[in-house]
Write a protein that holds these residues in place. Sequence first.
Motif, PDB file in Angstrom:
ATOM      1  N   TRP A  95     -25.574  20.199   9.316  1.00 52.19           N
ATOM      2  CA  TRP A  95     -26.021  18.931   8.735  1.00 52.19           C
ATOM      3  C   TRP A  95     -27.431  19.154   8.213  1.00 52.19           C
ATOM      4  CZ3 TRP A  95     -24.044  19.042  13.916  1.00 52.19           C
ATOM      5  CH2 TRP A  95     -22.656  18.825  13.966  1.00 52.19           C
ATOM      6  N   MET A  96     -27.495  19.395   6.914  1.00 49.34           N
ATOM      7  CA  MET A  96     -28.733  19.864   6.316  1.00 49.34           C
ATOM      8  C   MET A  96     -29.468  18.709   5.645  1.00 49.34           C
ATOM      9  SD  MET A  96     -28.067  22.928   7.270  1.00 49.34           S
ATOM     10  CE  MET A  96     -29.113  24.151   6.458  1.00 49.34           C
ATOM     11  N   SER A 143     -25.071  14.795   5.391  1.00 50.90           N
ATOM     12  CA  SER A 143     -26.203  15.231   6.218  1.00 50.90           C
ATOM     13  C   SER A 143     -26.152  14.555   7.588  1.00 50.90           C
ATOM     14  CB  SER A 143     -27.525  14.892   5.524  1.00 50.90           C
ATOM     15  OG  SER A 143     -27.690  13.487   5.438  1.00 50.90           O
ATOM     16  N   ALA A 144     -25.317  13.535   7.722  1.00 54.03           N
ATOM     17  CA  ALA A 144     -25.154  12.803   8.984  1.00 54.03           C
ATOM     18  C   ALA A 144     -23.773  13.139   9.555  1.00 54.03           C
ATOM     19  CB  ALA A 144     -25.279  11.300   8.745  1.00 54.03           C
ATOM     20  N   ASN A 156     -30.004  10.828  10.815  1.00 50.32           N
ATOM     21  CA  ASN A 156     -29.643  10.747   9.394  1.00 50.32           C
ATOM     22  C   ASN A 156     -28.660   9.608   9.135  1.00 50.32           C
ATOM     23  OD1 ASN A 156     -31.270  12.713   8.361  1.00 50.32           O
ATOM     24  ND2 ASN A 156     -29.699  14.334   8.371  1.00 50.32           N
ATOM     25  N   GLY A 157     -27.779   9.360  10.075  1.00 50.62           N
ATOM     26  CA  GLY A 157     -26.855   8.235   9.935  1.00 50.62           C
ATOM     27  C   GLY A 157     -27.602   6.903   9.974  1.00 50.62           C
TER      28      GLY A 157
END
Lengths: 394, 394
Positions: free
Chosen positions: B360-361, B229-230, A75-76
């Motif tokens: 972390w969704m 989320s990250a 996600n990052g």
Amino acid sequence: MGDGKMAFSRGEYDRRLALARAGMAARGFDALFIEDPSNMAWLTGYDGWSFYVHQGVILTHAGEPLWWGRAMDANGARRTAWIGEGSLRPYGDAFVQSSERHPMQHLAGVLKEIGLEHARIGVEMENYYFSAKAYVTLLEELPNAQILDATALVNWQRAVKSDEELAFMRKAARISEKIVDGVFERAEPGLKKNELVADIYRDALRGYHDDWGDYPAIVPMVPSGPDASAPHLTWNGEALREGEATFFEIAGVYRRYHVPFCRTVFLGEMPEEMRLAADALVEGLEAGLEAARAGNRACDIANALGSVLEKAGIDRGARCGYPIGLSYPPDWGERTISLRAEDETVLEPGMTFHFMPGLWMDGWGIEITEPILIRESGKADCFCDRPRGVWVKD
Amino acid sequence: MGDGKMAFSRGEYDRRLALARAGMAARGFDALFIEDPSNMAWLTGYDGWSFYVHQGVILTHAGEPLWWGRAMDANGARRTAWIGEGSLRPYGDAFVQSSERHPMQHLAGVLKEIGLEHARIGVEMENYYFSAKAYVTLLEELPNAQILDATALVNWQRAVKSDEELAFMRKAARISEKIVDGVFERAEPGLKKNELVADIYRDALRGYHDDWGDYPAIVPMVPSGPDASAPHLTWNGEALREGEATFFEIAGVYRRYHVPFCRTVFLGEMPEEMRLAADALVEGLEAGLEAARAGNRACDIANALGSVLEKAGIDRGARCGYPIGLSYPPDWGERTISLRAEDETVLEPGMTFHFMPGLWMDGWGIEITEPILIRESGKADCFCDRPRGVWVKD
């Protein structure tokens, strides 16, 4: 990556990819596996404090670089890197800090999948993040590939900065100046060093006007008195004292671009020995800046400094600088060129250095330095504009 | 080292040496070469930001550990480590970041000098600071020695904390609480995140009463809204916004001892989905704390958490904690035990963990965590005392 957070233009990233691929071609590599977080960010924009687990960028001669890393960090990558969803290769959490599995087992599978089972693959053998175990595991998992040393191959491509990068460094330089100005304003006998560093961080991160401050790859180093004989002590809860020099080795940082800068503050009346050393150091800096010209060599800067210091009876016994720019902990140098007598690298316009001749003497130390830019012609530009010398406060 | 800066009693260092040597004996090692800065500090007290070049501690079965490092850093060893002048082994600056020489060539000479040419020497194969190149060079230079994997051997000895260490961690915990209290007080729509982090650093370094704050091994991670989320994004210059959660992953640090602690702040009215997840998370934390008892296993904590989350339909897919204590960048975990289903390490009194089940969704994230101490009996003690849950600010 659709939310406009990308630090640089797509053209800038294309320039970087072309340079890295030319470097690969010159060495006959089919692919690079890049674990250095600075190189990862330089190539893809990826930014996050996830380098405490294995991650990397796989670069071949065609297509986007691939981001490979821990699943939770994908996600990052989605939020910071310019590459597309199809270029992400996450691995499961069971590989993290396990004594039974190693992430390189997963990486080997990815490399095979993209046809690199028999390839010549460059890895960064001398790097903080590609461990000995990573190397041994990769050798075991890819017996038919050639795993070769590509240490600093990408770092070397970073040496000459683009205009976009220089714009970031100029923003960082304003933050560096703000930090040392704040230090001089606040320093006084009795002020605790941790409180002084608290305000250094505050100034650094608040930034300059709209340019927000990022974290430095090295924390402030602010040793006083006899502690300043050691170059890499950080801070403690002791107070500044009259009759002592404290050096401030700091860096303003704008979006991972660093401009390190050092000044020394003396509280009270400076001893003659220190004053003479500081005068010689300033003269040596000026000589070095004169020598810091395109077409000259890295050693010319070091030698110009060295001959002035030698006349003053000072033998530093250490290099006097290194390239600067994009960086992640634990070092804000680029680990390519060193400003020292044996380094004959030819200086090119757009190269940037921290000209850093710290004096760590017996019982005291001072640092007066200049972050510099090699110009098309003439002597180097200094990123920061503050008086050279030990700043004395009575 | 005569100026009273030593962090711990000599008895504490003797305890550590005895543990490390017992670990060596169990594996049949004649010597350890330790490059991990946390392990170096744990054994000798050495403290400085010099780990961006090769350095280490050589430990044999008799005598003081030897500090080996860059010549300019020997003064730092003199000022921070408890070992004597005769135990320092500095190398010249020509070995630093050179493509012609490697510091391991010098180290091999030192190891030969002290009679280890044919020895069984343990090295940290999986570590940030012992590079692949270091390993290969050491193999070449010491063809008659056995260079064996001692990854985490010293780290494992650090798992159970002494009373002296726990006293440091309790001081760090007060700083952690102060940081999150400051965050909650200041957070509001429009506040720029870099300004918020500037004050986090200020609170962290000013410390708590007379206990000065040290730098954390990981910088604050404070992502908002979709960025949350990250798990490992740091900060930028954007403003906090109404309707978004921001998690704050921070650590108070006292003399390199860390107590990481995470809380989440929501500005406005929390959506139902997040509220339900936060409730499940808090219930899962409580179940995990009940399971965190001497005699139970690491996996019991993870499973207790996991079964509560499963009922709420949440599959985290990642470990939920790691041991904490003394640390240097880039990680504040000890890289031994992991709180996850496969880890059957038996919990002992004095072990310390960051029980860290971040969520972390898809499009958001929250972190509510507890740094904990395993007690002689009963459930784990929490180092920090702040309400569990998402902290909502209207």
